[in-house]
Design a protein around this motif. Structure first.
Motif, PDB file in Angstrom:
ATOM      1  N   GLN A  65       6.411 -13.246 -33.670  1.00  0.00           N
ATOM      2  CA  GLN A  65       5.676 -11.974 -33.039  1.00  0.00           C
ATOM      3  C   GLN A  65       6.971 -11.093 -32.691  1.00  0.00           C
ATOM      4  O   GLN A  65       6.631 -10.515 -32.057  1.00  0.00           O
ATOM      5  N   HIS A  66       7.890 -11.697 -32.411  1.00  0.00           N
ATOM      6  CA  HIS A  66       9.031 -10.757 -31.726  1.00  0.00           C
ATOM      7  C   HIS A  66       9.277  -9.696 -33.036  1.00  0.00           C
ATOM      8  O   HIS A  66       9.322  -8.837 -32.714  1.00  0.00           O
ATOM      9  N   LYS A  69       6.941  -7.197 -33.357  1.00  0.00           N
ATOM     10  CA  LYS A  69       7.708  -5.746 -32.696  1.00  0.00           C
ATOM     11  C   LYS A  69       8.920  -4.803 -32.989  1.00  0.00           C
ATOM     12  O   LYS A  69       8.050  -3.881 -32.633  1.00  0.00           O
TER      13      LYS A  69
END
Length: 246
Positions: A65-66, A69
């Motif tokens: 998820q990081h 982003k």
């Protein structure tokens, strides 16, 4: 949400050392189940670690998820439950991209160097994913000869890998962890796009406490250091805290 009963009705496409892959109703997606099984030294050492599957699922989810982003293309779609996640189906490129920021593990043994020294530059190793050969270390020319990738694809793989390394080093430092080294894998989507695949977890990274140097990764299993499950939980908790304060 997938349940164990629902998973029994799915066709298993592949079972590896740490995960099972299942077909879903969507031909472009697969379900990944994380196991507690632990192996080392090309599966010569085997065991089980409590909560390892759950922790690797959770940690990999946080990291993907990081990275998403940060604009890094990857296969992750969503975490379904404690041990399962839904990912984009890819054809895995049979290469492991190994990134070394510090001297450790097989490189230290192979070159007769002391483990723990920081490298003045990032070192990239390439391994051919072939269990029966022990995933041998190869070079770019070997990879092209084997048909694993073209020179152009290798250049793209190195560029993405280098960017991932910079992102992860910064993330783990916020969690008071040193990213000594790690390995990642890539796959191709149905339209030929190269994206990050597999997992990123203490199974695939060497993580050392920033102050004490304590190992908080799979080396605790490899080297019989004990407290393996506790180390994985600690990495997860530190990442959660680091991401909340980002």
């Amino acid at each position: 949400m997938s349940t164990q009963e629902e998973r029994k009705n799915l066709e298993m496409l592949y079972e590896g050392k740490a995960k099972k892959i299942f077909r879903t109703e969507n031909p472009e997606q697969v379900l990944v189940y994380f196991k507690d099984d632990a192996t080392a030294f090309n599966a010569q050492k085997k065991g089980s670690v409590a909560d390892k599957g759950a922790m690797n699922n959770a940690i990999s989810t946080l990291i993907y998820q990081h990275l998403d982003k940060q604009g890094v293309p990857n296969h992750f779609i969503e975490q379904l439950n404690e041990r399962e996640q839904l990912v984009q189906k890819v054809d895995i490129i049979p290469l492991e991209m190994v990134v070394r920021n510090y001297v450790a593990g097989s490189m230290a043994q192979r070159l007769g160097l002391e483990e723990g020294a920081k490298s003045p530059h990032t070192i990239f190793d390439l391994c051919y994913k072939k269990d029966e050969l022990g995933d041998p270390l190869i070079n770019d020319h070997h990879a092209v000869l084997l048909g694993a990738a073209t020179y152009e694809e290798l250049e793209e793989l190195y560029q993405i890998t280098d960017r991932i390394n910079e992102i992860l080093k910064e993330l783990f430092l916020r969690a008071d962890l040193i990213l000594a080294d790690f390995k990642i894998e890539f796959g191709k989507t149905s339209d030929g796009k190269i994206i990050l695949a597999d997992e990123i977890s203490p199974d695939t990274c060497r993580l050392w406490d920033r102050e004490t140097g304590k190992k908080l990764d799979k080396d605790r299993f490899r080297r019989d250091l004990g407290d393996v499950s506790e180390a994985y939980h600690e990495v997860h908790d530190r990442l959660v805290k680091a991401l909340k304060t980002a």
